[in-house]
Motif scaffolding. Structure first.
Motif, PDB file in Angstrom:
ATOM      1  N   VAL A   4       0.648  -1.272   0.268  1.00  0.00           N
ATOM      2  CA  VAL A   4      -0.424   0.111   0.578  1.00  0.00           C
ATOM      3  C   VAL A   4       0.812   1.268  -0.119  1.00  0.00           C
ATOM      4  O   VAL A   4       1.691   1.042   0.971  1.00  0.00           O
ATOM      5  CB  VAL A   4      -1.055  -0.137   1.187  1.00  0.00           C
ATOM      6  N   LEU A   5       0.438   2.322  -0.652  1.00  0.00           N
ATOM      7  CA  LEU A   5       1.484   3.528  -0.875  1.00  0.00           C
ATOM      8  C   LEU A   5       3.036   3.042  -1.473  1.00  0.00           C
ATOM      9  O   LEU A   5       4.103   3.080  -0.688  1.00  0.00           O
ATOM     10  CB  LEU A   5       1.555   4.286   0.123  1.00  0.00           C
TER      11      LEU A   5
ATOM     12  N   THR B 187      -2.742   0.149  -4.542  1.00  0.00           N
ATOM     13  CA  THR B 187      -3.768   1.284  -3.424  1.00  0.00           C
ATOM     14  C   THR B 187      -4.866   1.360  -3.723  1.00  0.00           C
ATOM     15  O   THR B 187      -5.650   1.719  -2.696  1.00  0.00           O
ATOM     16  CB  THR B 187      -2.147   2.133  -3.368  1.00  0.00           C
ATOM     17  N   ALA B 188      -5.472   2.254  -4.423  1.00  0.00           N
ATOM     18  CA  ALA B 188      -6.748   2.301  -5.100  1.00  0.00           C
ATOM     19  C   ALA B 188      -7.912   1.933  -4.128  1.00  0.00           C
ATOM     20  O   ALA B 188      -8.861   2.144  -3.935  1.00  0.00           O
ATOM     21  CB  ALA B 188      -6.655   2.992  -6.172  1.00  0.00           C
ATOM     22  N   SER B 189      -7.764  -0.129  -4.852  1.00  0.00           N
ATOM     23  CA  SER B 189      -8.554  -0.539  -4.132  1.00  0.00           C
ATOM     24  C   SER B 189      -9.040  -0.458  -3.010  1.00  0.00           C
ATOM     25  O   SER B 189      -9.814  -0.680  -2.217  1.00  0.00           O
ATOM     26  CB  SER B 189      -8.246  -1.837  -5.001  1.00  0.00           C
TER      27      SER B 189
ATOM     28  N   LEU C  94      -3.989   7.107  -8.551  1.00  0.00           N
ATOM     29  CA  LEU C  94      -5.041   8.259  -7.113  1.00  0.00           C
ATOM     30  C   LEU C  94      -5.105   9.513  -7.194  1.00  0.00           C
ATOM     31  O   LEU C  94      -5.915  10.292  -6.639  1.00  0.00           O
ATOM     32  CB  LEU C  94      -3.384   8.238  -6.176  1.00  0.00           C
ATOM     33  N   ASP C  95      -4.250  10.233  -8.434  1.00  0.00           N
ATOM     34  CA  ASP C  95      -4.859  11.328  -8.740  1.00  0.00           C
ATOM     35  C   ASP C  95      -6.699  11.212  -9.049  1.00  0.00           C
ATOM     36  O   ASP C  95      -7.150  12.388  -8.813  1.00  0.00           O
ATOM     37  CB  ASP C  95      -3.881  11.882  -9.943  1.00  0.00           C
ATOM     38  N   ASP C  96      -7.042  10.350  -9.642  1.00  0.00           N
ATOM     39  CA  ASP C  96      -7.847  10.372  -9.497  1.00  0.00           C
ATOM     40  C   ASP C  96      -9.533  10.153  -8.545  1.00  0.00           C
ATOM     41  O   ASP C  96     -10.972  10.215  -8.579  1.00  0.00           O
ATOM     42  CB  ASP C  96      -8.995   9.364 -10.730  1.00  0.00           C
ATOM     43  N   LEU C  97      -9.041  10.241  -7.739  1.00  0.00           N
ATOM     44  CA  LEU C  97      -9.642   9.835  -6.123  1.00  0.00           C
ATOM     45  C   LEU C  97     -10.207  11.391  -5.573  1.00  0.00           C
ATOM     46  O   LEU C  97      -9.619  11.924  -6.043  1.00  0.00           O
ATOM     47  CB  LEU C  97      -8.984   9.716  -4.890  1.00  0.00           C
TER      48      LEU C  97
ATOM     49  N   LEU D 145       4.404  11.533  -3.351  1.00  0.00           N
ATOM     50  CA  LEU D 145       5.168  12.919  -3.037  1.00  0.00           C
ATOM     51  C   LEU D 145       4.033  14.282  -3.115  1.00  0.00           C
ATOM     52  O   LEU D 145       3.168  14.662  -2.385  1.00  0.00           O
ATOM     53  CB  LEU D 145       6.381  14.051  -3.590  1.00  0.00           C
ATOM     54  N   LYS D 146       3.407  14.054  -4.372  1.00  0.00           N
ATOM     55  CA  LYS D 146       1.815  14.146  -4.640  1.00  0.00           C
ATOM     56  C   LYS D 146       1.098  13.872  -4.032  1.00  0.00           C
ATOM     57  O   LYS D 146      -0.341  14.696  -3.370  1.00  0.00           O
ATOM     58  CB  LYS D 146       1.013  14.233  -6.369  1.00  0.00           C
TER      59      LYS D 146
END
Length: 137
Positions: A27-28, A56-58, A73-76, A119-120
């Protein structure tokens, strides 16, 4: 002992619990040995999507398909970022699961340094916490 793991969605680790191997998940980009929980993460289990790779996203979307595991993760939405951090802390602090190392790829480079993607994420999480008035825990 710290391991640097090189496996991806396209080339997953062999640590999936199959053929007597340990069960690892990430995770991450942080890899944990979750072998004591193989009933949850091993082959044929409802959370087998996590075994041997980083999905991770799941953890927050509930999409346990291969594509769901690869989601950016940008889409979360911002309100789901804390959920990812909570899962990371769950594995990091679990009495029976152990930290193994970091996974080269989306969140760590070949030298084990955080990538721009990680980092983002951390910046977005920090901003979300500030907006909610949370302090660093």
């Amino acid at each position: 002992i710290f391991y640097f793991i090189t496996c991806t969605h396209d080339s997953p680790c062999s640590k999936t619990g199959e053929n007597g191997s340990p069960t690892w998940l990430s995770v991450l980009g942080e890899v944990y040995d979750v072998t004591p929980g193989s009933g949850h993460y091993g082959s044929g289990s409802s959370y087998s999507i996590f075994a041997g790779k980083d999905s991770t996203a799941s953890f927050v979307t509930g999409d346990f398909s291969e594509e769901g595991g690869k989601a950016s993760l940008d889409d979360l939405p911002t309100n789901q970022l804390g959920g990812i951090e909570s899962w990371r802390k769950f594995y990091a602090n679990h009495a029976k699961y152990t930290f193994v190392g970091v996974l080269e790829g989306k969140f760590y480079d070949k030298d084990g340094n955080p990538t721009n993607e990680l980092l983002k994420f951390q910046e977005r999480l920090s901003s979300a916490k500030k907006k909610r008035g949370e302090t660093k825990r």
